[in-house]
Motif scaffolding. Sequence first.
Motif, PDB file in Angstrom:
ATOM      1  N   LYS A 146      11.892   7.500   0.407  1.00 53.28           N
ATOM      2  CA  LYS A 146      10.919   7.970   1.389  1.00 53.28           C
ATOM      3  C   LYS A 146      11.499   7.771   2.793  1.00 53.28           C
ATOM      4  O   LYS A 146      12.214   6.801   3.047  1.00 53.28           O
ATOM      5  CB  LYS A 146       9.608   7.192   1.257  1.00 53.28           C
ATOM      6  CG  LYS A 146       8.860   7.493  -0.028  1.00 53.28           C
ATOM      7  CD  LYS A 146       7.528   6.808  -0.031  1.00 53.28           C
ATOM      8  CE  LYS A 146       7.685   5.474  -0.737  1.00 53.28           C
ATOM      9  NZ  LYS A 146       6.450   4.713  -0.838  1.00 53.28           N
ATOM     10  N   GLU A 147      11.182   8.697   3.677  1.00 54.56           N
ATOM     11  CA  GLU A 147      11.765   8.649   5.019  1.00 54.56           C
ATOM     12  C   GLU A 147      11.570   7.302   5.700  1.00 54.56           C
ATOM     13  O   GLU A 147      12.477   6.793   6.352  1.00 54.56           O
ATOM     14  CB  GLU A 147      11.188   9.767   5.896  1.00 54.56           C
ATOM     15  CG  GLU A 147      11.872   9.823   7.243  1.00 54.56           C
ATOM     16  CD  GLU A 147      11.473  11.032   8.072  1.00 54.56           C
ATOM     17  OE1 GLU A 147      11.847  11.050   9.252  1.00 54.56           O
ATOM     18  OE2 GLU A 147      10.804  11.938   7.556  1.00 54.56           O
ATOM     19  N   GLU A 148      10.417   6.709   5.529  1.00 56.71           N
ATOM     20  CA  GLU A 148      10.153   5.433   6.194  1.00 56.71           C
ATOM     21  C   GLU A 148      10.980   4.278   5.608  1.00 56.71           C
ATOM     22  O   GLU A 148      11.035   3.193   6.194  1.00 56.71           O
ATOM     23  CB  GLU A 148       8.660   5.089   6.169  1.00 56.71           C
ATOM     24  CG  GLU A 148       8.071   4.931   4.789  1.00 56.71           C
ATOM     25  CD  GLU A 148       7.445   6.206   4.218  1.00 56.71           C
ATOM     26  OE1 GLU A 148       6.692   6.086   3.252  1.00 56.71           O
ATOM     27  OE2 GLU A 148       7.710   7.319   4.721  1.00 56.71           O
ATOM     28  N   ASP A 149      11.637   4.502   4.485  1.00 59.00           N
ATOM     29  CA  ASP A 149      12.444   3.454   3.850  1.00 59.00           C
ATOM     30  C   ASP A 149      13.945   3.600   4.106  1.00 59.00           C
ATOM     31  O   ASP A 149      14.725   2.714   3.741  1.00 59.00           O
ATOM     32  CB  ASP A 149      12.205   3.457   2.340  1.00 59.00           C
ATOM     33  CG  ASP A 149      10.791   3.057   1.968  1.00 59.00           C
ATOM     34  OD1 ASP A 149      10.140   2.355   2.773  1.00 59.00           O
ATOM     35  OD2 ASP A 149      10.330   3.455   0.878  1.00 59.00           O
TER      36      ASP A 149
END
Length: 95
Positions: free
Chosen positions: A14-17
């Motif tokens: 995921k982008e936030e990770d």
Amino acid sequence: MLVNLSLQVIPTVKEEDIYYVVDRVIDRIAESGLKYEVGPMETTIEGELADLLEIVKDAQEICVKYGASRVCSVVKIDYKPEGVTIDEKIGKYRK
């Protein structure tokens, strides 16, 4: 003989990770004790080729360990018989 290896890992998470996972790879590089420089697109490491290739292998496994379903990596190696250092290539640009 010292060589330079630049490594860019692009984990499928995921982008936030993304930064969290990439930071775990940078932690592995730092723990190696080798000279390295983090850049905005890749990290360049200076050391013996065998040690550097071990880090590349570990980087893939680290990304998967922290949730990547796939890892795309870009590896560049600067190798010459007498060795090559980060400083000889960019030392003149440092302030």
